[in-house]
Design an enzyme around this catalytic site. Structure first.
Site, PDB file in Angstrom:
ATOM      1  N   ILE A 102      -9.475  -8.454   0.902  1.00  0.00           N
ATOM      2  CA  ILE A 102      -8.071  -8.112   1.103  1.00  0.00           C
ATOM      3  C   ILE A 102      -8.082  -6.658   1.587  1.00  0.00           C
ATOM      4  O   ILE A 102      -8.200  -5.724   0.805  1.00  0.00           O
ATOM      5  CB  ILE A 102      -7.253  -8.234  -0.200  1.00  0.00           C
ATOM      6  CG1 ILE A 102      -7.311  -9.652  -0.739  1.00  0.00           C
ATOM      7  CG2 ILE A 102      -5.818  -7.802   0.038  1.00  0.00           C
ATOM      8  CD1 ILE A 102      -6.713  -9.815  -2.124  1.00  0.00           C
ATOM      9  N   PRO A 151     -13.496  -7.882  -2.424  1.00  0.00           N
ATOM     10  CA  PRO A 151     -14.496  -8.326  -1.452  1.00  0.00           C
ATOM     11  C   PRO A 151     -15.414  -9.390  -2.057  1.00  0.00           C
ATOM     12  O   PRO A 151     -15.885  -9.244  -3.185  1.00  0.00           O
ATOM     13  CB  PRO A 151     -15.286  -7.052  -1.143  1.00  0.00           C
ATOM     14  CG  PRO A 151     -14.426  -5.923  -1.585  1.00  0.00           C
ATOM     15  CD  PRO A 151     -13.622  -6.461  -2.716  1.00  0.00           C
ATOM     16  N   LYS A 191     -13.939   0.221  -2.015  1.00  0.00           N
ATOM     17  CA  LYS A 191     -13.308  -0.411  -3.179  1.00  0.00           C
ATOM     18  C   LYS A 191     -14.265  -0.318  -4.351  1.00  0.00           C
ATOM     19  O   LYS A 191     -15.479  -0.258  -4.170  1.00  0.00           O
ATOM     20  CB  LYS A 191     -12.959  -1.866  -2.880  1.00  0.00           C
ATOM     21  CG  LYS A 191     -11.903  -1.995  -1.795  1.00  0.00           C
ATOM     22  CD  LYS A 191     -11.318  -3.376  -1.738  1.00  0.00           C
ATOM     23  CE  LYS A 191     -10.229  -3.416  -0.676  1.00  0.00           C
ATOM     24  NZ  LYS A 191      -9.427  -4.627  -0.745  1.00  0.00           N
TER      25      LYS A 191
END
Length: 115
Positions: free
Chosen positions: A66, A2, A34
Site C-alpha cells: 500500500i 509490503p 516502512k
C-alpha cells in the site's frame, strides 16, 4: 503492508530460506521506508520453472504494498532483491523478474478489517 512472495526452481533449505527472508525483509523496509514490523516475506523453492526455454536457476517475485513503491523506488528494490537471490541461490540477475503491485488499502484485509 509490503508483502513479497518469491518463487524459484532452486531447492531452498530452511537455513537459506531464513537468511533470504531476513535479508529481503530488511531491504524492503529500508528502501520502501516502512517499519519492518509491517513487512511479510515468503519463499517457495523447488518449483518447476522454465525461463528463456531453460530450467537453469530462475526466480519470480511479486511485491504488493500500500504505497511506498513506484518509478523512483522499484529499480532499487529490483536491484536489492536480485543481489540477494544471486548471492544466496546463484540465480543470475538476468533470470529474475519481480512484479510490483501498488494496492489500495480497501483492497487488502488485515486483522478482520481492511486498511
Amino acid at each position: 503492508m509490503p508483502q513479497l512472495s518469491l518463487t524459484t526452481n532452486v531447492p531452498v533449505d530452511a537455513v537459506v530460506a531464513s537468511d533470504i527472508i531476513k535479508d529481503c525483509s530488511k531491504a524492503l523496509a529500508r528502501i520502501i521506508g516502512k517499519p519492518e514490523s509491517y513487512v511479510m516475506v515468503s519463499i517457495n523453492g523447488s518449483v518447476p520453472m522454465s525461463f528463456a526455454a531453460s530450467e537453469e536457476p530462475a526466480a519470480y517475485g511479486v511485491l504488493m504494498s500500500i504505497g511506498g513503491i513506484g518509478p523512483g523506488v522499484n529499480g532499487k528494490l529490483s536491484a536489492a532483491l536480485a543481489e540477494i537471490l544471486e548471492t544466496k541461490l546463484s540465480v543470475s540477475r538476468s533470470r529474475f523478474y519481480v512484479k510490483f503491485d501498488d494496492v489500495k488499502g480497501f483492497n487488502l484485509g488485515f486483522n478482520g478489517s481492511t486498511f
